[in-house]
Design a protein around this motif. Structure first.
Motif, PDB file in Angstrom:
ATOM      1  N   VAL A 110       0.784  -1.324  -0.129  1.00  0.00           N
ATOM      2  CA  VAL A 110       0.010  -0.040  -0.041  1.00  0.00           C
ATOM      3  C   VAL A 110       1.047   1.259  -0.077  1.00  0.00           C
ATOM      4  O   VAL A 110       1.772   1.263   0.688  1.00  0.00           O
ATOM      5  N   ILE A 111       0.392   2.130  -0.828  1.00  0.00           N
ATOM      6  CA  ILE A 111       1.274   3.515  -0.867  1.00  0.00           C
ATOM      7  C   ILE A 111       0.135   4.588  -0.462  1.00  0.00           C
ATOM      8  O   ILE A 111      -0.931   4.701  -1.054  1.00  0.00           O
ATOM      9  N   SER A 112       0.762   5.414   0.257  1.00  0.00           N
ATOM     10  CA  SER A 112      -0.060   6.500   0.772  1.00  0.00           C
ATOM     11  C   SER A 112       0.040   7.785  -0.195  1.00  0.00           C
ATOM     12  O   SER A 112       1.201   8.292  -0.324  1.00  0.00           O
ATOM     13  N   GLY A 113      -1.245   8.409  -0.514  1.00  0.00           N
ATOM     14  CA  GLY A 113      -0.948   9.657  -1.464  1.00  0.00           C
ATOM     15  C   GLY A 113      -0.725  10.736  -0.589  1.00  0.00           C
ATOM     16  O   GLY A 113      -1.099  10.848   0.408  1.00  0.00           O
ATOM     17  N   ASN A 114       0.067  11.789  -1.372  1.00  0.00           N
ATOM     18  CA  ASN A 114       0.487  13.047  -0.569  1.00  0.00           C
ATOM     19  C   ASN A 114       0.018  14.188  -1.407  1.00  0.00           C
ATOM     20  O   ASN A 114       0.083  15.317  -0.807  1.00  0.00           O
ATOM     21  N   GLY A 115      -0.753  13.913  -2.566  1.00  0.00           N
ATOM     22  CA  GLY A 115      -1.083  14.948  -3.225  1.00  0.00           C
ATOM     23  C   GLY A 115      -0.418  15.915  -4.233  1.00  0.00           C
ATOM     24  O   GLY A 115      -0.580  16.769  -4.613  1.00  0.00           O
ATOM     25  N   ASN A 116       1.022  15.650  -4.081  1.00  0.00           N
ATOM     26  CA  ASN A 116       1.993  16.037  -4.934  1.00  0.00           C
ATOM     27  C   ASN A 116       1.648  15.874  -6.458  1.00  0.00           C
ATOM     28  O   ASN A 116       0.791  14.722  -6.495  1.00  0.00           O
ATOM     29  N   THR A 117       2.378  16.513  -7.501  1.00  0.00           N
ATOM     30  CA  THR A 117       2.251  16.055  -8.777  1.00  0.00           C
ATOM     31  C   THR A 117       2.637  14.579  -9.205  1.00  0.00           C
ATOM     32  O   THR A 117       2.116  14.161  -9.879  1.00  0.00           O
ATOM     33  N   SER A 118       3.729  14.309  -8.458  1.00  0.00           N
ATOM     34  CA  SER A 118       4.013  12.689  -8.589  1.00  0.00           C
ATOM     35  C   SER A 118       4.835  12.416  -7.223  1.00  0.00           C
ATOM     36  O   SER A 118       5.035  13.150  -6.465  1.00  0.00           O
ATOM     37  N   CYS A 168      -2.277   5.513 -17.783  1.00  0.00           N
ATOM     38  CA  CYS A 168      -2.883   6.730 -16.887  1.00  0.00           C
ATOM     39  C   CYS A 168      -1.992   7.263 -15.563  1.00  0.00           C
ATOM     40  O   CYS A 168      -2.085   7.222 -14.555  1.00  0.00           O
ATOM     41  N   GLY A 169      -0.816   7.641 -16.012  1.00  0.00           N
ATOM     42  CA  GLY A 169       0.125   8.321 -15.269  1.00  0.00           C
ATOM     43  C   GLY A 169       0.931   7.646 -14.369  1.00  0.00           C
ATOM     44  O   GLY A 169       1.495   7.929 -13.285  1.00  0.00           O
ATOM     45  N   ALA A 170       1.313   6.412 -14.463  1.00  0.00           N
ATOM     46  CA  ALA A 170       2.344   5.594 -13.751  1.00  0.00           C
ATOM     47  C   ALA A 170       3.316   5.193 -14.726  1.00  0.00           C
ATOM     48  O   ALA A 170       3.402   5.091 -15.956  1.00  0.00           O
ATOM     49  N   GLU A 171       4.432   5.167 -14.335  1.00  0.00           N
ATOM     50  CA  GLU A 171       5.852   4.904 -14.857  1.00  0.00           C
ATOM     51  C   GLU A 171       6.669   4.002 -14.013  1.00  0.00           C
ATOM     52  O   GLU A 171       6.576   3.954 -12.752  1.00  0.00           O
ATOM     53  N   LEU A 172       7.318   3.243 -14.795  1.00  0.00           N
ATOM     54  CA  LEU A 172       8.486   2.241 -13.720  1.00  0.00           C
ATOM     55  C   LEU A 172       9.596   2.263 -14.409  1.00  0.00           C
ATOM     56  O   LEU A 172       9.895   2.024 -15.623  1.00  0.00           O
ATOM     57  N   LEU A 219       3.993   7.768  -9.527  1.00  0.00           N
ATOM     58  CA  LEU A 219       2.796   7.805  -9.614  1.00  0.00           C
ATOM     59  C   LEU A 219       2.318   9.282  -9.754  1.00  0.00           C
ATOM     60  O   LEU A 219       2.728  10.191  -9.034  1.00  0.00           O
ATOM     61  N   SER A 220       1.305   9.487 -10.787  1.00  0.00           N
ATOM     62  CA  SER A 220       0.983  11.069 -10.955  1.00  0.00           C
ATOM     63  C   SER A 220      -0.187  11.436 -10.549  1.00  0.00           C
ATOM     64  O   SER A 220      -1.198  10.839 -10.486  1.00  0.00           O
ATOM     65  N   GLN A 221      -0.212  12.677 -10.258  1.00  0.00           N
ATOM     66  CA  GLN A 221      -1.767  13.218  -9.631  1.00  0.00           C
ATOM     67  C   GLN A 221      -1.835  14.509 -10.653  1.00  0.00           C
ATOM     68  O   GLN A 221      -1.150  15.319 -10.572  1.00  0.00           O
ATOM     69  N   SER A 222      -2.899  14.786 -11.388  1.00  0.00           N
ATOM     70  CA  SER A 222      -3.319  15.591 -12.238  1.00  0.00           C
ATOM     71  C   SER A 222      -3.590  16.950 -11.448  1.00  0.00           C
ATOM     72  O   SER A 222      -4.615  16.777 -10.278  1.00  0.00           O
ATOM     73  N   SER A 223      -3.565  18.192 -11.692  1.00  0.00           N
ATOM     74  CA  SER A 223      -3.950  19.249 -11.238  1.00  0.00           C
ATOM     75  C   SER A 223      -5.597  19.626 -11.979  1.00  0.00           C
ATOM     76  O   SER A 223      -6.345  20.223 -11.551  1.00  0.00           O
ATOM     77  N   ALA A 224      -5.469  19.121 -13.096  1.00  0.00           N
ATOM     78  CA  ALA A 224      -6.582  19.514 -14.196  1.00  0.00           C
ATOM     79  C   ALA A 224      -6.703  18.373 -15.125  1.00  0.00           C
ATOM     80  O   ALA A 224      -5.599  17.821 -15.274  1.00  0.00           O
ATOM     81  N   ALA A 225      -7.907  18.282 -15.818  1.00  0.00           N
ATOM     82  CA  ALA A 225      -7.808  17.249 -16.731  1.00  0.00           C
ATOM     83  C   ALA A 225      -7.224  17.674 -18.036  1.00  0.00           C
ATOM     84  O   ALA A 225      -6.940  18.814 -18.511  1.00  0.00           O
ATOM     85  N   THR A 226      -6.511  16.615 -18.939  1.00  0.00           N
ATOM     86  CA  THR A 226      -5.675  16.951 -19.849  1.00  0.00           C
ATOM     87  C   THR A 226      -6.312  15.839 -21.072  1.00  0.00           C
ATOM     88  O   THR A 226      -6.295  14.815 -20.715  1.00  0.00           O
ATOM     89  N   ASN A 227      -6.613  16.376 -22.188  1.00  0.00           N
ATOM     90  CA  ASN A 227      -7.352  15.490 -23.188  1.00  0.00           C
ATOM     91  C   ASN A 227      -8.348  14.551 -22.510  1.00  0.00           C
ATOM     92  O   ASN A 227      -8.322  13.521 -23.086  1.00  0.00           O
ATOM     93  N   PHE A 252      -8.070  12.636 -16.153  1.00  0.00           N
ATOM     94  CA  PHE A 252      -7.530  13.145 -14.853  1.00  0.00           C
ATOM     95  C   PHE A 252      -6.805  11.959 -14.256  1.00  0.00           C
ATOM     96  O   PHE A 252      -7.419  11.075 -13.782  1.00  0.00           O
ATOM     97  N   PHE A 253      -5.496  12.169 -14.243  1.00  0.00           N
ATOM     98  CA  PHE A 253      -4.816  11.001 -13.195  1.00  0.00           C
ATOM     99  C   PHE A 253      -4.943  11.230 -11.924  1.00  0.00           C
ATOM    100  O   PHE A 253      -4.666  12.218 -11.313  1.00  0.00           O
ATOM    101  N   ASN A 254      -5.408  10.441 -11.229  1.00  0.00           N
ATOM    102  CA  ASN A 254      -5.739  10.341 -10.034  1.00  0.00           C
ATOM    103  C   ASN A 254      -4.889   9.200  -8.979  1.00  0.00           C
ATOM    104  O   ASN A 254      -5.597   8.200  -8.357  1.00  0.00           O
ATOM    105  N   LEU A 255      -3.465   9.219  -9.190  1.00  0.00           N
ATOM    106  CA  LEU A 255      -2.788   8.375  -8.534  1.00  0.00           C
ATOM    107  C   LEU A 255      -1.862   8.675  -7.172  1.00  0.00           C
ATOM    108  O   LEU A 255      -0.936   7.766  -6.899  1.00  0.00           O
TER     109      LEU A 255
END
Length: 114
Positions: free
Chosen positions: A22-30, A76-80, A87-95, A98-101
């Motif tokens: 489990v990873i806890s989100g912190n609201g940052n862009t990534s 959807c905004g994940a990279e390895l 993990l990425s978090q969008s500030s606004a929808a693009t195309n 909206f990435f909600n990770l």
């Protein structure tokens, strides 16, 4: 004789082929999360939420999950990269997406496959 017997690395892979965490989100862009090994495939999703959902009011799709591989990239905004899952978090929808990770306070379950 390795043709008849498994190596120690093969035994480890067969007895523990994946890791769940489990990873806890912190609201940052990534957010980067370091794994204990170099996975070939990772599936991550926001706990207690649909994998994707459509926001009718704002006309976009919110991605609450992603699938990422070491060879082909992610969705959807994940990279390895090696042992680092980003993990990425969008500030606004693009195309229309909206990435909600990395939602602040969000709990993300991941399954990393060796």
């Amino acid at each position: 004789n390795l043709t008849m017997h498994l190596s120690e690395a093969d035994r480890t892979l067969l007895t523990a082929p994946f890791k769940v965490g489990v990873i806890s989100g912190n609201g940052n862009t990534s957010k980067d999360h370091i794994l204990a090994f170099y996975p070939k495939l990772v599936f991550v999703f926001l706990r207690n939420s649909p994998l994707i959902e459509y926001d009718v009011t704002n006309s976009y799709t919110r991605c609450n999950s992603a699938l990422v591989t070491s060879a082909s990239g992610g969705t959807c905004g994940a990279e390895l990269f090696l042992d680092t899952l980003t993990l990425s978090q969008s500030s606004a929808a693009t195309n229309g997406r909206f990435f909600n990770l990395n939602k602040s306070g969000g709990q993300y379950v991941y399954i990393a496959f060796k």
